[in-house]
Design a protein around this motif. Structure first.
Motif, PDB file in Angstrom:
ATOM      1  N   LYS A  43     -55.974  -9.978  17.262  1.00 40.17           N
ATOM      2  CA  LYS A  43     -56.960  -9.297  18.109  1.00 40.17           C
ATOM      3  C   LYS A  43     -57.491 -10.224  19.195  1.00 40.17           C
TER       4      LYS A  43
ATOM      5  N   THR B 187     -48.792  -9.552  23.870  1.00 41.47           N
ATOM      6  CA  THR B 187     -49.712  -8.506  23.402  1.00 41.47           C
ATOM      7  C   THR B 187     -49.003  -7.459  22.541  1.00 41.47           C
TER       8      THR B 187
ATOM      9  N   GLU C  72     -50.310  -6.484  18.895  1.00 45.62           N
ATOM     10  CA  GLU C  72     -50.643  -5.127  18.465  1.00 45.62           C
ATOM     11  C   GLU C  72     -49.878  -4.741  17.203  1.00 45.62           C
TER      12      GLU C  72
END
Lengths: 233, 233
Positions: free
Chosen positions: A106, A43, A47
């Protein structure tokens, strides 16, 4: 003719090409990182891909502005005009690849909340490698003005479609086998579709390079394809 | 200044704008027909949408060629340059709407082989009407050079996203409730995504009109959106 003007005109054209090549490098990194993020369920990386996308939007707008300015003020002809238009169009394709990488990143953030699905992840990884390889090859062709290399990318357009079609079927089978995976698999479907579209942009870029170098807009009769039906617009 | 040259330059610019407006009309028809085809399960209409798409590709290439020629040979400044660039960029967006309509039509051919799914079809129809309305409004704004109308389209960008998000959830629920619908629903997912992307192109066109009329590239601080996560790149 004033030598200063000539020099500065060539400078402008070279700057444009270099900026486009640089944007290519950044796009390649974004696409590669988005694939790594979804495969490794990372993650933090996802990001950072999302955060870096704006840079590509700014670069594209800048290349477009410079190209139009150059066409309007310098009136390049033949080769130079094609070079300018090619840079502008390649930048557009790269910007869209960047958007697709951002979208993959995303979806990674959603996918990491679901159970890992190892066989599917491996298929995504294989397709990702293939697509990234095509993008890399076509950008190599651009920086080297290598027509054969661009044509090689163009003529292998089929491979991505085959991967996409088999991944589409694999995902549906997975969903039918275990309906609890439906939400995650729906996001995976879009990840696969995004990869296919990045592959299409690589093909577009190969066509643009062909036009830049030869001045001819179409390659052969049509683009090779296996299953036209499931090709995204 | 030679009057003949001036006149012919204005003619060229007007031709470009008119050709772009005409392409807009054809695109609107293609999008409308693709929605009708999927809603009415009309394979004949779907096939005719697929067959007519090439016309839009040709128009777009023609507009791009003319625009670049005009910039290079006529060196338009300020308003005229913006008008020329706007026509070129709107044509690109329209060409992509045409591709998306073609893709919806192709999926119609698959969907008619499955059982009808009435509640889903009604949701697709509602979203389709909304998206088609946006496309129509923004093309009206373009032909009338109406900034307020363009801004009205731009500021309602949210509505399509909300429809898409609710349709996405509806489709997943349907799939979970009856796994036999998974294949058809997967194609519906892409139909919904394609509609959302056509809506995005309407927003892009609104931004281009804003730039054409005002000379300012961004509207407000950013584009409005509700759920950024599921927006396609």
């Amino acid at each position: 003719m004033n030598e200063h003007i000539v020099k500065s005109y060539e400078d402008e054209l070279n700057t444009l090409t270099a900026e486009c090549a640089r944007m290519g490098g950044l796009t390649e990194a974004q696409v590669g990182d988005s694939i790594d993020a979804v495969v490794r369920r990372d993650t933090t990386l996802a990001e950072s891909v999302v955060g870096r996308d704006q840079r590509l939007d700014i670069l594209e707008a800048d290349i477009e502005r410079k190209a139009i300015r150059l066409i309007a003020l310098r009136q390049p002809m033949a080769n130079d005009l094609r070079k300018t238009v090619a840079a502008m169009k390649i930048a557009m394709n790269l910007e869209r690849c960047g958007d697709l990488a951002k979208n993959i990143a995303k979806r990674t953030l959603v996918l990491t909340e679901a159970e890992p699905m190892s066989p599917l992840t491996r298929s995504i990884e294989r397709m990702g490698k293939l697509v990234l390889g095509r993008l890399k090859d076509v950008l190599d062709a651009y920086t080297a003005s290598d027509l054969d290399r661009a044509l090689a990318v163009w003529s292998r357009d089929d491979e991505v479609d085959e991967h996409y079609n088999s991944l589409f079927r694999e995902l549906l089978t997975y969903m039918m086998g275990d309906p609890r995976t439906i939400t995650a698999c729906a996001h995976m479907l879009f990840v696969a579709k995004n990869l296919e579209r990045i592959g299409d942009h690589a093909t577009n870029i190969a066509e643009i390079i062909h036009y830049e170098i030869t001045g001819v807009e179409t390659i052969g009769s049509a683009r090779p394809k296996t299953d036209d039906l499931l090709r995204e617009a």
